[in-house]
Design an enzyme around this catalytic site. Structure first.
Site, PDB file in Angstrom:
ATOM      1  N   LYS A  85      26.140  53.641  17.862  1.00  0.00           N
ATOM      2  CA  LYS A  85      26.517  54.308  19.109  1.00  0.00           C
ATOM      3  C   LYS A  85      25.384  55.213  19.605  1.00  0.00           C
ATOM      4  CE  LYS A  85      29.963  57.182  18.790  1.00  0.00           C
ATOM      5  NZ  LYS A  85      31.308  57.752  18.592  1.00  0.00           N
ATOM      6  N   LYS A 131       3.655  22.090  20.447  1.00  0.00           N
ATOM      7  CA  LYS A 131       3.507  22.398  21.873  1.00  0.00           C
ATOM      8  C   LYS A 131       3.204  21.091  22.579  1.00  0.00           C
ATOM      9  CE  LYS A 131       3.393  27.040  21.409  1.00  0.00           C
ATOM     10  NZ  LYS A 131       4.257  28.036  22.000  1.00  0.00           N
ATOM     11  N   LYS A 157       6.001  24.337  12.646  1.00  0.00           N
ATOM     12  CA  LYS A 157       7.357  24.741  13.040  1.00  0.00           C
ATOM     13  C   LYS A 157       7.662  24.238  14.433  1.00  0.00           C
ATOM     14  CE  LYS A 157       6.883  29.180  15.440  1.00  0.00           C
ATOM     15  NZ  LYS A 157       7.554  28.826  16.687  1.00  0.00           N
ATOM     16  N   ASP A 159       8.924  24.874  18.200  1.00  0.00           N
ATOM     17  CA  ASP A 159       8.866  26.057  19.039  1.00  0.00           C
ATOM     18  C   ASP A 159      10.253  26.699  19.019  1.00  0.00           C
ATOM     19  OD1 ASP A 159       6.869  27.251  21.281  1.00  0.00           O
ATOM     20  OD2 ASP A 159       8.979  27.668  21.706  1.00  0.00           O
ATOM     21  N   GLY A 338      -0.172  27.983  17.924  1.00  0.00           N
ATOM     22  CA  GLY A 338       0.449  26.946  18.744  1.00  0.00           C
ATOM     23  C   GLY A 338      -0.627  26.295  19.584  1.00  0.00           C
TER      24      GLY A 338
HETATM   25  C1  LIG Z   1       5.520  36.357  19.073  1.00  0.00           C
HETATM   26  S1  LIG Z   1       5.088  35.673  17.547  1.00  0.00           S
HETATM   27  C2  LIG Z   1       5.613  33.966  17.686  1.00  0.00           C
HETATM   28  C3  LIG Z   1       4.574  33.058  18.164  1.00  0.00           C
HETATM   29  C4  LIG Z   1       5.117  31.744  18.647  1.00  0.00           C
HETATM   30  O1  LIG Z   1       6.195  31.320  18.281  1.00  0.00           O
HETATM   31  C5  LIG Z   1       4.333  30.957  19.562  1.00  0.00           C
HETATM   32  O2  LIG Z   1       4.843  29.970  20.098  1.00  0.00           O
HETATM   33  C6  LIG Z   1       2.914  31.325  19.820  1.00  0.00           C
HETATM   34  O3  LIG Z   1       2.236  30.334  20.509  1.00  0.00           O
HETATM   35  P1  LIG Z   1       0.674  30.461  20.725  1.00  0.00           P
HETATM   36  O4  LIG Z   1       0.320  29.308  21.618  1.00  0.00           O
HETATM   37  O5  LIG Z   1       0.403  31.776  21.350  1.00  0.00           O
HETATM   38  O6  LIG Z   1       0.008  30.344  19.384  1.00  0.00           O
END
Ligand SMILES: CSCCC(=O)C(=O)COP(=O)(O)O
Length: 386
Positions: A85, A131, A157, A159, A338
């Site tokens: 709260k 990606k 992983k 996205d 990514g």
């Molecule tokens: C905010 S940390 C998570 C980073 C992530 O999941 C991501 O997709 C980052 O992508 P990038 O192209 O910036 O490596």
């Protein structure tokens, strides 16, 4: 056993008064003559202000001690007590939470287990993110995975935005990618982890996670803050889910970005994640694409490692910043990129090779000046992104 919490207040706020309000208001809720006949009962639940210090900028940090009997050895009841709260009371930020070692849930796999599963002990791990985040089919995921896995990648992983969508349903992604992981193992002897994003309503999510693991998922990704810490705790303490859980920080800014409100990033992405059972935690790196305080980053790294949880500094990670990351982290870190892998001018496999070239050069103490770099994936990456 007690729980210690530090609250930071701006100069205009009466920190002493607010700390007392928290110690009583967030525990027994009231402490007056009228409840005198229950004094003994209530006393054991009350918080206690144990100190107030002033910082150089005039801010005050009040330390409050809470009895552990008020909470259920989980994160939800803990957050409700320390800041529930009161989080709506105005300026005042939780900047530190100190829990007993055995509070909460421990990582089942952690740094040591992840390294064992990969058979990699002596270097940072290299991780990629699929990606584009959306628009790829399940087979597209597998085709990309083949390229990066054969180039030497350790972990990939989904996205975090990739939910269980008709364009690439979670089970289809796993099915297609699992075959590639098996090919890689047979041809190279190497294991690669694929953290599948597990989504859905809490009960469905846990059922799905069990099913994914049964069908060969060797890691999971969870958006912990949008689905809730209790979902992470449920997965982490489920014996059927014997794979590492990668915790994504999506939504952390909504809790942590305010300078005088909310909770510090190190509390949410460090302490809470580490006591909720995450095996690896992603968070922004100070030299990446999101603004992030290097001190908070250092705290997160240390809090996680203290409980055998892998730190995964992320967002805008490129091969050119490998020397900085290694300087700050040493070997026990996961380099997670990514676009820094997927958008390499020569393609994703070269993105992975650029990271390994960068690791090799740091190990050998060699320069990253483009003028001294041999032709190859790393030089291309540096020319593209610096
Ligand atoms: C905010 S940390 C998570 C980073 C992530 O999941 C991501 O997709 C980052 O992508 P990038 O192209 O910036 O490596």
């Amino acid at each position: 056993m007690t729980i210690i919490v530090d609250y930071r207040f701006p100069p205009a706020i009466n920190a002493e008064k607010q700390a007392k309000t928290i110690a009583i208001g967030q525990t027994a809720g009231t402490w007056s003559e009228r409840h005198g006949h229950r004094q003994e009962q209530l006393q054991q639940h009350l918080g206690e202000v144990v100190g107030i210090r002033e910082e150089a900028d005039g801010y005050k940090v009040a330390r409050v001690r809470f009895p552990e009997i008020n909470v259920e050895n989980d994160i939800a009841s803990l957050l409700t007590m320390i800041f529930g709260k009161y989080s709506m009371a105005g300026a005042g930020k939780v900047v530190g939470v100190y829990l007993p070692e055995n509070y909460g849930t421990k990582a089942k796999v952690g740094i040591t287990g992840i390294r064992q599963r990969l058979g990699v002990y002596d270097r940072p791990l290299v991780m990629a993110i699929f990606k584009p985040a959306l628009g790829l089919s399940a087979q597209d995921h597998a085709d990309i995975l083949r390229e990066v896995a054969f180039a030497g990648l350790d972990v990939i992983k989904d996205d975090e935005i990739m939910a269980d969508l008709p364009v690439a349903p979670t089970h289809e992604r796993l099915d297609c990618c699992r075959r590639v992981l098996e090919e890689v193992r047979q041809q190279t002897g190497r294991n690669v982890l694929y953290a599948v994003n597990v989504t859905g309503k809490a009960d469905e999510l846990q059922r799905k996670a069990r099913l994914l693991v049964k069908h060969g998922a060797n890691a999971l990704l969870l958006n912990v803050l949008t689905y809730g810490f209790s979902v992470l705790e449920a997965l982490a303490s489920d014996p059927a889910i014997d794979v590492p859980i990668f915790a994504h920080p999506a939504f952390a800014g909504a809790m942590c970005a305010g300078s005088d409100t909310g909770l510090a990033y190190s509390v949410v992405l460090g302490t809470m994640m580490a006591h909720a059972g995450a095996d690896a935690v992603l968070y922004p790196a100070a030299y990446g694409s999101l603004p992030f305080d290097p001190q908070e980053e250092g705290k997160i790294r240390d809090i996680l490692r203290d409980r055998n949880v892998f730190p995964v500094p992320s967002a805008g990670i490129r091969p050119g910043i490998v020397p900085q990351v290694l300087g700050d982290y040493g070997r026990n870190v996961i380099l997670n990129a990514g676009t820094g892998i997927m958008d390499h001018p020569w393609g994703p496999a070269s993105g992975v090779r650029a990271f390994f070239e960068a690791l090799g050069r740091v190990e050998a103490g060699e320069s990253f000046d483009p003028a001294n770099l041999p032709e190859g994936a790393l030089k291309q990456a540096i020319l593209e992104w610096g």
